[in-house]
Design an enzyme around this catalytic site. Structure first.
Site, PDB file in Angstrom:
ATOM      1  N   VAL A  20       0.778  -1.040  -0.001  1.00  0.00           N
ATOM      2  CA  VAL A  20      -0.009   0.071  -0.077  1.00  0.00           C
ATOM      3  C   VAL A  20       1.002   1.286  -0.020  1.00  0.00           C
ATOM      4  CG1 VAL A  20      -1.834   1.278   1.378  1.00  0.00           C
ATOM      5  CG2 VAL A  20      -1.810  -1.067   1.055  1.00  0.00           C
ATOM      6  N   GLN A  23       2.593   1.822  -3.358  1.00  0.00           N
ATOM      7  CA  GLN A  23       1.849   2.205  -4.441  1.00  0.00           C
ATOM      8  C   GLN A  23       1.011   3.650  -4.174  1.00  0.00           C
ATOM      9  OE1 GLN A  23       0.544   0.752  -7.226  1.00  0.00           O
ATOM     10  NE2 GLN A  23      -0.565   2.380  -7.943  1.00  0.00           N
ATOM     11  N   GLU A  24       0.957   4.220  -2.687  1.00  0.00           N
ATOM     12  CA  GLU A  24       0.830   5.466  -2.359  1.00  0.00           C
ATOM     13  C   GLU A  24       1.844   6.466  -2.669  1.00  0.00           C
ATOM     14  OE1 GLU A  24      -2.144   6.662  -2.244  1.00  0.00           O
ATOM     15  OE2 GLU A  24      -3.439   5.248  -1.124  1.00  0.00           O
ATOM     16  N   SER A  25       3.027   6.245  -2.338  1.00  0.00           N
ATOM     17  CA  SER A  25       4.078   7.218  -2.299  1.00  0.00           C
ATOM     18  C   SER A  25       5.388   6.710  -2.803  1.00  0.00           C
ATOM     19  CB  SER A  25       4.112   7.506  -0.575  1.00  0.00           C
ATOM     20  OG  SER A  25       4.891   6.600   0.015  1.00  0.00           O
TER      21      SER A  25
END
Length: 171
Positions: A20, A23-25
């Site tokens: 996660v 994928q986010e940052s």
């Protein structure tokens, strides 16, 4: 180590939580999106505040991760009626990306059209439909309006793909 520590709070494999964050940052604790999401877990300021993280600490990797995990835990409670843990995780990921209300809309649409509202593969097409003006403007179908649903479906797929890759590479 932080992913291992905080993943226990949500009963997730630490590599899923890591997927996660990637994928986010892309693991950049100073990342900022076009929508104003910030930090490792890409939290908006209102979400961060709701999770007990003030804006001056939003770029602190551990505090951002802790708040992101708290947000995930809240979504797990919201989707606790989905008994299959893998399916529940997909809905949690979708809600993390687009917001719970949009996932509610997609689940309601899936059910209305005879699909299983607790199976992500059956709900995902309705998530995508939320970006169609003929759908999101129909309040009988869509209570919560427009969503970038295709991005949400892609987010879920990407996180799960990263997770599978991490499971192969890291023990």
């Amino acid at each position: 180590d932080l992913f291992r520590k905080y993943s226990k709070r949500i009963n997730w494999d630490w590599r899923l939580l890591m997927a996660v964050a990637f994928q986010e940052s892309k693991f950049d604790p100073t990342a900022e999106s076009w929508s104003g999401a910030k930090g490792l877990m890409q939290l908006t300021v209102p979400t961060a505040k709701r999770m007990g993280l003030d804006e001056r600490n939003i770029f602190n990797p551990e505090k951002n991760l802790k708040a992101g995990v708290k947000n995930i835990a809240e979504m797990q409670r919201i989707f606790k009626t989905i008994k299959d843990k893998d399916e529940q995780t997909k809905f949690v990921l979708a809600a993390y990306n687009s917001g719970v209300a949009h996932v509610f809309d997609a689940r309601a649409m899936a059910q209305k059209f005879g699909k299983n509202r607790d199976v992500w593969a059956e709900v995902a097409p309705y998530m995508i439909m939320k970006s169609d003006s003929t759908v999101f403007s129909d309040t009988t179908l869509c209570k919560y309006g427009y969503s970038r649903g295709a991005e949400t479906v892609e987010f879920v797929n990407n996180v799960l793909n990263h997770f599978e890759e991490y499971k192969k590479r890291v023990k």
